[in-house]
Design a protein around this motif. Structure first.
Motif, short mmCIF file in Angstrom:
data_model
loop_
_atom_site.label_atom_id
_atom_site.label_comp_id
_atom_site.label_asym_id
_atom_site.label_seq_id
_atom_site.Cartn_x
_atom_site.Cartn_y
_atom_site.Cartn_z
N ALA A 93 -57.15 66.73 12.82
CA ALA A 93 -55.78 67.06 13.24
C ALA A 93 -55.28 66.06 14.27
CB ALA A 93 -55.75 68.48 13.82
N LEU A 94 -56.16 65.60 15.15
CA LEU A 94 -55.78 64.59 16.14
C LEU A 94 -55.44 63.26 15.48
CD1 LEU A 94 -58.31 65.19 19.06
CD2 LEU A 94 -55.83 65.47 19.13
N LEU A 95 -56.20 62.90 14.46
CA LEU A 95 -55.93 61.65 13.74
C LEU A 95 -54.57 61.73 13.04
CD1 LEU A 95 -59.46 60.99 12.18
CD2 LEU A 95 -58.45 59.91 14.20
N ILE A 96 -54.26 62.88 12.48
CA ILE A 96 -52.96 63.07 11.83
C ILE A 96 -51.84 62.99 12.86
CG2 ILE A 96 -51.53 64.74 10.58
CD1 ILE A 96 -54.18 65.80 9.35
N LEU A 97 -52.05 63.60 14.03
CA LEU A 97 -51.05 63.56 15.09
C LEU A 97 -50.82 62.13 15.58
CD1 LEU A 97 -49.23 65.22 16.99
CD2 LEU A 97 -51.17 65.44 18.54
N ALA A 98 -51.91 61.37 15.70
CA ALA A 98 -51.78 59.97 16.12
C ALA A 98 -50.99 59.17 15.10
CB ALA A 98 -53.17 59.37 16.33
N ALA A 99 -51.22 59.44 13.81
CA ALA A 99 -50.48 58.74 12.75
C ALA A 99 -49.00 59.08 12.82
CB ALA A 99 -51.05 59.11 11.38
N ARG A 100 -48.67 60.33 13.11
CA ARG A 100 -47.26 60.75 13.23
C ARG A 100 -46.60 60.03 14.41
NH1 ARG A 100 -43.64 64.60 11.60
NH2 ARG A 100 -42.28 65.57 13.15
N ILE A 101 -47.29 59.97 15.52
CA ILE A 101 -46.74 59.30 16.71
C ILE A 101 -46.52 57.82 16.43
CG2 ILE A 101 -47.29 58.58 19.07
CD1 ILE A 101 -48.67 61.29 19.43
N ASP A 102 -47.49 57.18 15.80
CA ASP A 102 -47.40 55.75 15.52
C ASP A 102 -46.18 55.44 14.65
OD1 ASP A 102 -48.68 53.00 15.56
OD2 ASP A 102 -48.65 53.38 13.40
N ASP A 103 -45.99 56.23 13.59
CA ASP A 103 -44.85 55.99 12.70
C ASP A 103 -43.54 56.34 13.39
OD1 ASP A 103 -43.81 55.47 9.87
OD2 ASP A 103 -43.03 57.48 10.28
N GLU A 104 -43.54 57.41 14.17
CA GLU A 104 -42.32 57.81 14.88
C GLU A 104 -41.87 56.72 15.84
OE1 GLU A 104 -40.67 61.38 17.82
OE2 GLU A 104 -42.51 61.66 16.66
N GLU A 105 -42.82 56.12 16.54
CA GLU A 105 -42.46 55.08 17.50
C GLU A 105 -41.88 53.84 16.81
OE1 GLU A 105 -45.29 54.29 20.64
OE2 GLU A 105 -44.24 55.93 21.67
N LYS A 106 -42.36 53.52 15.64
CA LYS A 106 -41.80 52.40 14.90
C LYS A 106 -40.31 52.63 14.63
CE LYS A 106 -46.10 51.15 12.50
NZ LYS A 106 -46.81 51.12 11.19
N MET A 107 -39.97 53.85 14.23
CA MET A 107 -38.57 54.17 13.95
C MET A 107 -37.73 54.19 15.22
SD MET A 107 -36.87 57.59 12.28
CE MET A 107 -36.93 58.38 13.89
N LEU A 108 -38.28 54.78 16.29
CA LEU A 108 -37.53 54.88 17.53
C LEU A 108 -37.24 53.50 18.13
CD1 LEU A 108 -39.33 57.93 19.20
CD2 LEU A 108 -37.05 57.89 18.19
N LYS A 109 -38.18 52.59 18.02
CA LYS A 109 -37.97 51.23 18.53
C LYS A 109 -36.87 50.52 17.76
CE LYS A 109 -42.66 50.54 20.33
NZ LYS A 109 -43.94 49.82 20.17
N GLN A 110 -36.71 50.87 16.50
CA GLN A 110 -35.69 50.24 15.66
C GLN A 110 -34.32 50.89 15.82
OE1 GLN A 110 -37.28 50.59 11.71
NE2 GLN A 110 -38.78 48.96 11.97
N GLN A 111 -34.29 52.21 16.03
CA GLN A 111 -33.02 52.93 15.92
C GLN A 111 -32.49 53.55 17.21
OE1 GLN A 111 -33.02 55.72 12.63
NE2 GLN A 111 -34.30 54.39 11.36
N LEU A 112 -33.36 53.77 18.22
CA LEU A 112 -32.90 54.43 19.44
C LEU A 112 -32.73 53.41 20.55
CD1 LEU A 112 -32.20 57.11 20.81
CD2 LEU A 112 -34.62 57.34 21.46
N PRO A 113 -31.49 53.15 20.98
CA PRO A 113 -31.24 52.15 22.02
C PRO A 113 -32.01 52.44 23.31
CG PRO A 113 -29.18 52.83 20.98
CD PRO A 113 -30.24 53.75 20.48
N GLY A 114 -32.66 51.42 23.84
CA GLY A 114 -33.38 51.55 25.09
C GLY A 114 -34.83 51.99 24.96
N TYR A 115 -35.27 52.29 23.73
CA TYR A 115 -36.63 52.82 23.58
C TYR A 115 -37.69 51.78 23.89
CZ TYR A 115 -40.36 55.89 22.07
OH TYR A 115 -41.50 56.68 22.05
N ASN A 116 -37.43 50.53 23.54
CA ASN A 116 -38.40 49.47 23.84
C ASN A 116 -38.63 49.35 25.35
OD1 ASN A 116 -39.40 48.02 21.39
ND2 ASN A 116 -37.21 47.89 20.98
N GLN A 117 -37.54 49.40 26.12
CA GLN A 117 -37.66 49.33 27.57
C GLN A 117 -38.38 50.58 28.11
OE1 GLN A 117 -35.04 48.80 25.75
NE2 GLN A 117 -33.98 46.91 26.36
N TYR A 118 -38.13 51.71 27.48
CA TYR A 118 -38.76 52.96 27.90
C TYR A 118 -40.28 52.89 27.73
CZ TYR A 118 -40.23 57.87 27.41
OH TYR A 118 -40.89 59.07 27.51
#
Length: 224
Positions: free
Chosen positions: A186-211
């Motif tokens: 379950a932890l490995l699945i959660l880590a995979a979700r976080i990793d993919d979510e961050e890829k999208m946030l860095k591309q689409q949410l302004p200021g996320y890279n600086q955050y």
């Protein structure tokens, strides 16, 4: 009225899910740890849900829009499906453990487990209050703003931190040490979700890279 009925229906579905995943493999309804766990879970979600229904209905709607079919990214559809299976595995293994007495959890530890479940639920609900856009699916809306204060100043994914706390507490609350082993996938699945979510946030949410430069840890402070 519609959202109230949806909330009620969600709780009924959750109760049925817990009932099937716990009492069936346990082979009995005489499983007080399961009853207490279900009560803690329902009460821990009912109060915040009522608050969101009254004060932040949009946030509650985002929380209720969940499941594999609600996700827009194929990888997240797979991850959420795997997450549901992993949650069921934690419950079923814990119930079998209780039935066949593979391990015995002392009552004080069961209490600690329920406290962890309650704490994890509370953290997740606080996150929704602090970030109106913290939904159950991974999306970035047109008017969405970056939240970097409160629990978001501690880790980048505080809702998942609440999930992690709840995951650790669940087997203990259900009278099982062997159930803790099922947390690993379950932890490995959660880590995979976080990793993919961050890829999208860095591309689409302004200021996320600086955050990410400001708040270094994704899930657990000083760990990851």
């Amino acid at each position: 009225m519609k959202i109230a009925l949806q909330t009620l229906a969600s709780m009924v579905v959750g109760f049925v899910f817990f009932g099937l995943a716990l009492f069936w493999p346990a082979g009995t309804f005489d499983y007080w740890q399961a009853w207490v766990f279900i009560a803690v879970f329902i009460i821990g979600t009912l109060g915040p849900s009522i608050y969101l229904m009254v004060k932040m209905p949009d946030a509650l709607r985002r929380r209720m829009r969940a499941g594999p079919f609600a996700e827009t990214r194929m990888v997240q559809k797979v991850i959420i499906a795997a997450t549901i299976l992993s949650v069921a595995a934690v419950l079923v293994i814990s119930a079998f453990d209780h039935r066949f007495e593979w391990s015995t959890v002392a009552t004080p530890v069961v209490v600690v487990g329920n406290v962890l479940v309650w704490t994890g639920l509370t953290v997740a609900q606080i996150v929704v209050i602090q970030n109106n856009y913290a939904g159950a699916t991974i999306t970035v809306e047109d008017d969405q703003r970056l939240v970097s204060t409160g629990l978001y100043g501690l880790v980048r994914h505080p809702m998942y931190l609440g999930t992690l706390i709840m995951m650790i507490g669940t087997p203990l609350a259900l009278d099982s040490y062997w159930g803790l082993l099922s947390i690993v996938p379950a932890l490995l699945i959660l880590a995979a979700r976080i990793d993919d979510e961050e890829k999208m946030l860095k591309q689409q949410l302004p200021g996320y890279n600086q955050y990410t430069s400001k708040v270094r840890y994704r899930l657990v402070p000083y760990v990851w």
